[in-house]
Design a protein around this motif. Sequence first.
Motif, mmCIF file in Angstrom:
data_model
loop_
_atom_site.group_PDB
_atom_site.id
_atom_site.type_symbol
_atom_site.label_atom_id
_atom_site.label_comp_id
_atom_site.label_asym_id
_atom_site.label_seq_id
_atom_site.Cartn_x
_atom_site.Cartn_y
_atom_site.Cartn_z
ATOM 1 N N ARG A 146 0.837 -1.208 0.000
ATOM 2 C CA ARG A 146 0.000 0.000 0.000
ATOM 3 C C ARG A 146 0.867 1.252 0.000
ATOM 4 N NH1 ARG A 146 -5.189 -0.945 0.047
ATOM 5 N NH2 ARG A 146 -5.870 -3.024 0.651
ATOM 6 N N HIS A 147 1.988 1.203 0.705
ATOM 7 C CA HIS A 147 2.934 2.321 0.655
ATOM 8 C C HIS A 147 3.468 2.496 -0.766
ATOM 9 C CE1 HIS A 147 6.583 4.610 0.979
ATOM 10 N NE2 HIS A 147 7.342 3.532 0.839
ATOM 11 N N ALA A 150 1.056 4.060 -3.316
ATOM 12 C CA ALA A 150 0.820 5.504 -3.198
ATOM 13 C C ALA A 150 1.979 6.331 -3.745
ATOM 14 C CB ALA A 150 0.567 5.872 -1.733
ATOM 15 N N ALA A 153 1.545 7.820 -7.285
ATOM 16 C CA ALA A 153 0.213 8.367 -7.547
ATOM 17 C C ALA A 153 0.253 9.880 -7.724
ATOM 18 C CB ALA A 153 -0.737 8.004 -6.408
ATOM 19 N N TYR A 158 -3.939 10.099 -5.185
ATOM 20 C CA TYR A 158 -3.130 9.992 -3.971
ATOM 21 C C TYR A 158 -3.968 9.989 -2.691
ATOM 22 C CZ TYR A 158 0.349 10.661 -0.396
ATOM 23 O OH TYR A 158 1.110 10.488 0.731
ATOM 24 N N LEU A 161 -5.369 6.544 -1.943
ATOM 25 C CA LEU A 161 -4.348 5.557 -1.606
ATOM 26 C C LEU A 161 -3.700 5.858 -0.259
ATOM 27 C CD1 LEU A 161 -2.739 5.157 -5.143
ATOM 28 C CD2 LEU A 161 -4.314 3.588 -3.984
ATOM 29 N N ASP A 162 -3.543 7.140 0.050
ATOM 30 C CA ASP A 162 -3.022 7.545 1.357
ATOM 31 C C ASP A 162 -3.984 7.119 2.456
ATOM 32 O OD1 ASP A 162 -1.453 9.184 3.304
ATOM 33 O OD2 ASP A 162 -3.247 10.431 3.270
#
Length: 245
Positions: A146-147, A150, A153, A158, A161-162
């Motif tokens: 997941r990091h 992002a 992006a 963003y 995803l953040d």
Amino acid sequence: MSDTPPAADPGELVEVRRAVYRPLRRGNALEDAVARLVQTIRLGVVAPGESLPPERELAASFGVSRDTVREAIRELADTGYLLPRRGRYGGTFVADPLPQPKAAPEVSPEELDDVLGLRRVLECGAVRAAAARSLDASTRADLWARHEAALPAGPEAYRRLDTLLHLAIAEAAGIPSLVALVAENRAEVNTWLDTFPLMPRNIQHSGEQHERIIAAILAGRVDVAEAAMRDHLAGSEALLRGFLV
């Protein structure tokens, strides 16, 4: 980092979905259904262009009638957030793009202090709990994935995803009730964040901070993870105060 876990496709945030698709309170079923559906959109649980669960599933999850769910969907369709489609490939889809706020909301310093103060307590507590646990390989890979998702992006993707990364950290804490609280708090924060533009340098800096947070969680460094999260939250707090107060 030589001990960086391999990239993986981010998995489904099970506890996050349970948090947003949990039973509603009695007495204001329609209003609560509308608010909960907006929360799923604000959190990015259902992305623009994706479909909501079927009405019957939403009704069962919320503990209300399908008529209530249908009316809530109609309300959000009227405001441009949802797009019902008929036919074989029909369903209820999140608008893409989403309606944009016309102006920043009026927020008092006291309200901002309250919401952001709660955010610090919840998210710093979540990161400490996650770092203190022995995480399984799937959870470790999902956090790192997941990091990494992002990092490249742009401004359009963003924020979502953040948000999902922060919710994944809350889920990694292993406390289901905490996930629901973080989700509600983050949805409120996102209504403010969405009123001002994302800046490329800010995205880059956030990515660097995310890496420190995730690396500390995976290394089991509780105090380092909390300190990195506090630094990260302080940056977004400064922006919120600058734009809103």
